[in-house]
Design a protein around this motif. Structure first.
Motif, PDB file in Angstrom:
ATOM      1  N   PRO A  73       0.824  -1.219   0.000  1.00 22.28           N
ATOM      2  CA  PRO A  73       0.000   0.000   0.000  1.00 22.28           C
ATOM      3  C   PRO A  73       0.855   1.265   0.000  1.00 22.28           C
ATOM      4  O   PRO A  73       1.747   1.425   0.829  1.00 22.28           O
ATOM      5  N   GLY A  74       0.595   2.131  -0.954  1.00 25.58           N
ATOM      6  CA  GLY A  74       1.314   3.391  -1.061  1.00 25.58           C
ATOM      7  C   GLY A  74       2.622   3.318  -1.815  1.00 25.58           C
ATOM      8  O   GLY A  74       3.278   4.354  -2.011  1.00 25.58           O
ATOM      9  N   ALA A  75       3.015   2.125  -2.288  1.00 29.89           N
ATOM     10  CA  ALA A  75       4.321   1.999  -2.946  1.00 29.89           C
ATOM     11  C   ALA A  75       4.370   2.750  -4.275  1.00 29.89           C
ATOM     12  O   ALA A  75       5.318   3.503  -4.534  1.00 29.89           O
ATOM     13  N   ARG A  76       3.375   2.546  -5.107  1.00 28.31           N
ATOM     14  CA  ARG A  76       3.381   3.244  -6.399  1.00 28.31           C
ATOM     15  C   ARG A  76       3.342   4.752  -6.186  1.00 28.31           C
ATOM     16  O   ARG A  76       4.089   5.501  -6.833  1.00 28.31           O
TER      17      ARG A  76
ATOM     18  N   VAL B 181       6.767   6.036  -5.221  1.00 33.55           N
ATOM     19  CA  VAL B 181       7.663   6.158  -6.367  1.00 33.55           C
ATOM     20  C   VAL B 181       7.312   7.397  -7.186  1.00 33.55           C
ATOM     21  O   VAL B 181       8.193   8.164  -7.603  1.00 33.55           O
ATOM     22  N   GLU B 182       6.031   7.600  -7.406  1.00 30.41           N
ATOM     23  CA  GLU B 182       5.604   8.771  -8.182  1.00 30.41           C
ATOM     24  C   GLU B 182       5.968  10.069  -7.476  1.00 30.41           C
ATOM     25  O   GLU B 182       6.386  11.047  -8.122  1.00 30.41           O
ATOM     26  N   GLU B 183       5.848  10.084  -6.134  1.00 26.57           N
ATOM     27  CA  GLU B 183       6.222  11.290  -5.388  1.00 26.57           C
ATOM     28  C   GLU B 183       7.726  11.519  -5.440  1.00 26.57           C
ATOM     29  O   GLU B 183       8.183  12.660  -5.586  1.00 26.57           O
ATOM     30  N   LEU B 184       8.498  10.447  -5.337  1.00 27.38           N
ATOM     31  CA  LEU B 184       9.954  10.588  -5.436  1.00 27.38           C
ATOM     32  C   LEU B 184      10.354  11.166  -6.790  1.00 27.38           C
ATOM     33  O   LEU B 184      11.218  12.052  -6.872  1.00 27.38           O
ATOM     34  N   ARG B 185       9.722  10.696  -7.837  1.00 30.82           N
ATOM     35  CA  ARG B 185      10.034  11.225  -9.162  1.00 30.82           C
ATOM     36  C   ARG B 185       9.590  12.683  -9.290  1.00 30.82           C
ATOM     37  O   ARG B 185      10.274  13.496  -9.925  1.00 30.82           O
TER      38      ARG B 185
ATOM     39  N   LEU C  49       6.606  -6.914 -12.787  1.00 29.95           N
ATOM     40  CA  LEU C  49       6.332  -5.569 -13.298  1.00 29.95           C
ATOM     41  C   LEU C  49       5.103  -5.566 -14.203  1.00 29.95           C
ATOM     42  O   LEU C  49       4.258  -4.671 -14.126  1.00 29.95           O
ATOM     43  N   ALA C  50       4.988  -6.592 -15.035  1.00 23.55           N
ATOM     44  CA  ALA C  50       3.833  -6.675 -15.940  1.00 23.55           C
ATOM     45  C   ALA C  50       2.546  -6.915 -15.172  1.00 23.55           C
ATOM     46  O   ALA C  50       1.507  -6.319 -15.475  1.00 23.55           O
ATOM     47  N   ALA C  51       2.610  -7.784 -14.162  1.00 22.62           N
ATOM     48  CA  ALA C  51       1.409  -8.103 -13.384  1.00 22.62           C
ATOM     49  C   ALA C  51       0.881  -6.868 -12.667  1.00 22.62           C
ATOM     50  O   ALA C  51      -0.332  -6.716 -12.491  1.00 22.62           O
ATOM     51  N   LEU C  52       1.787  -5.989 -12.251  1.00 19.72           N
ATOM     52  CA  LEU C  52       1.383  -4.779 -11.530  1.00 19.72           C
ATOM     53  C   LEU C  52       1.149  -3.586 -12.456  1.00 19.72           C
ATOM     54  O   LEU C  52       0.688  -2.534 -11.998  1.00 19.72           O
ATOM     55  N   GLY C  53       1.511  -3.721 -13.729  1.00 22.05           N
ATOM     56  CA  GLY C  53       1.413  -2.583 -14.649  1.00 22.05           C
ATOM     57  C   GLY C  53       2.468  -1.537 -14.376  1.00 22.05           C
ATOM     58  O   GLY C  53       2.241  -0.342 -14.599  1.00 22.05           O
ATOM     59  N   TRP C  54       3.634  -1.982 -13.934  1.00 20.36           N
ATOM     60  CA  TRP C  54       4.708  -1.063 -13.540  1.00 20.36           C
ATOM     61  C   TRP C  54       5.829  -0.973 -14.569  1.00 20.36           C
ATOM     62  O   TRP C  54       6.915  -0.490 -14.260  1.00 20.36           O
ATOM     63  N   GLN C  55       5.613  -1.421 -15.791  1.00 22.41           N
ATOM     64  CA  GLN C  55       6.714  -1.460 -16.763  1.00 22.41           C
ATOM     65  C   GLN C  55       7.352  -0.098 -16.975  1.00 22.41           C
ATOM     66  O   GLN C  55       8.555  -0.017 -17.253  1.00 22.41           O
ATOM     67  N   ASP C  56       6.564   0.968 -16.867  1.00 20.04           N
ATOM     68  CA  ASP C  56       7.086   2.315 -17.118  1.00 20.04           C
ATOM     69  C   ASP C  56       7.125   3.170 -15.851  1.00 20.04           C
ATOM     70  O   ASP C  56       7.235   4.391 -15.928  1.00 20.04           O
ATOM     71  N   LEU C  57       7.066   2.518 -14.707  1.00 14.59           N
ATOM     72  CA  LEU C  57       6.987   3.279 -13.458  1.00 14.59           C
ATOM     73  C   LEU C  57       8.303   3.953 -13.107  1.00 14.59           C
ATOM     74  O   LEU C  57       8.312   5.066 -12.569  1.00 14.59           O
TER      75      LEU C  57
ATOM     76  N   VAL D 167       7.637   1.660   2.675  1.00 14.48           N
ATOM     77  CA  VAL D 167       8.263   2.514   1.677  1.00 14.48           C
ATOM     78  C   VAL D 167       7.442   3.779   1.436  1.00 14.48           C
ATOM     79  O   VAL D 167       7.970   4.772   0.918  1.00 14.48           O
ATOM     80  N   ALA D 168       6.177   3.778   1.824  1.00 16.01           N
ATOM     81  CA  ALA D 168       5.348   4.971   1.662  1.00 16.01           C
ATOM     82  C   ALA D 168       5.911   6.162   2.430  1.00 16.01           C
ATOM     83  O   ALA D 168       5.634   7.315   2.093  1.00 16.01           O
ATOM     84  N   GLU D 169       6.727   5.888   3.461  1.00 16.91           N
ATOM     85  CA  GLU D 169       7.322   6.964   4.261  1.00 16.91           C
ATOM     86  C   GLU D 169       8.623   7.500   3.674  1.00 16.91           C
ATOM     87  O   GLU D 169       9.164   8.497   4.163  1.00 16.91           O
ATOM     88  N   LEU D 170       9.147   6.851   2.637  1.00 12.97           N
ATOM     89  CA  LEU D 170      10.456   7.237   2.102  1.00 12.97           C
ATOM     90  C   LEU D 170      10.486   8.646   1.507  1.00 12.97           C
ATOM     91  O   LEU D 170      11.446   9.389   1.768  1.00 12.97           O
ATOM     92  N   PRO D 171       9.485   9.085   0.734  1.00 14.73           N
ATOM     93  CA  PRO D 171       9.559  10.448   0.206  1.00 14.73           C
ATOM     94  C   PRO D 171       9.666  11.508   1.299  1.00 14.73           C
ATOM     95  O   PRO D 171      10.430  12.476   1.167  1.00 14.73           O
ATOM     96  N   GLY D 172       8.935  11.317   2.385  1.00 17.74           N
ATOM     97  CA  GLY D 172       9.013  12.267   3.489  1.00 17.74           C
ATOM     98  C   GLY D 172      10.375  12.279   4.141  1.00 17.74           C
ATOM     99  O   GLY D 172      10.918  13.341   4.496  1.00 17.74           O
TER     100      GLY D 172
END
Length: 217
Positions: A83-86, A89-93, A114-122, A205-210
């Protein structure tokens, strides 16, 4: 990835048990083998199999069987993002950071996840042990490969490594990363992560951007 950005619900252990059975491991030996698998979560899987099965041919056969079994579980919809991982990553970018996803799995398994999660271009780059010389964790090779291939920072002390295992922490420390953050969503607990060099321990990992935004101030 598994345990840090991906919740696999114990699929590593299930796939290992299936692989051990497929290569003819004695049933009584499997529980002890699973203990070793748990202790070395994060390590390159072929390295684990070399330790457990000895002969290279049998280790390779076990590794192939593991990848097949894990792939079957992934194809069956048995994984999900932490939960919150994607969003992390988007916030870090969005903060202007370069994000690299690394794994102890083989490339075929990493691509299936990556394909199962739809993360190929994340993210900008994904790495498995074979992409960085083959040794995998706890060596710093994948972290340093990410540093060299992206050219995103001027020195290794600007790298942040996040992971859920002791070997993630060791690889981060050995790379010279300035931040080595353990997360409590996977294999190892706070004591294990700190013992192996975590500079910070996060709930997920959701806490990493902060954490990184605070470190920039």
């Amino acid at each position: 990835m598994a345990g840090t950005t991906v919740a696999d619900g114990g699929l590593v252990e299930q796939a290992f048990a299936a692989a051990a059975q497929r290569v003819g491991a004695e049933p009584d030996a499997v529980p002890g083998m699973l203990d070793y698998v748990r202790a070395t979560m994060g390590e390159s899987k072929i390295s684990v199999f070399r330790h457990l099965f000895g002969a290279e041919a049998k280790a390779q056969a076990a590794n192939t069987a593991f990848e097949e079994a894990y792939g079957e579980l992934v194809d069956g919809g048995r994984i999900a993002p932490i939960p919150g991982a994607r969003e992390a990553v988007e916030e870090l970018r969005a903060q202007g950071r370069t994000v690299v996803l690394t794994t102890g799995f083989a490339r075929t398994t990493q691509d299936a996840i990556l394909a199962a999660l739809g993360w190929q271009d994340l993210v900008e780059l994904t790495l498995c042990p074979a992409d960085a010389g083959g040794r995998g964790r706890p060596y710093p090779d994948m972290v340093l490969a990410a540093f060299l291939r992206t050219g995103a920072v001027d020195g290794v002390q600007q790298i942040a490594v996040a992971g859920d295992t002791s070997y993630d922490m060791l690889s981060g420390v050995r790379s010279g990363a300035g931040i080595v953050a353990g997360v409590l969503t996977g294999a190892h607990d706070k004591r294990q992560l700190e013992t192996h060099g975590a500079t910070h321990v996060l709930g997920s990992v959701a806490e990493l951007p902060g954490l990184l935004a605070g470190a920039d101030r």
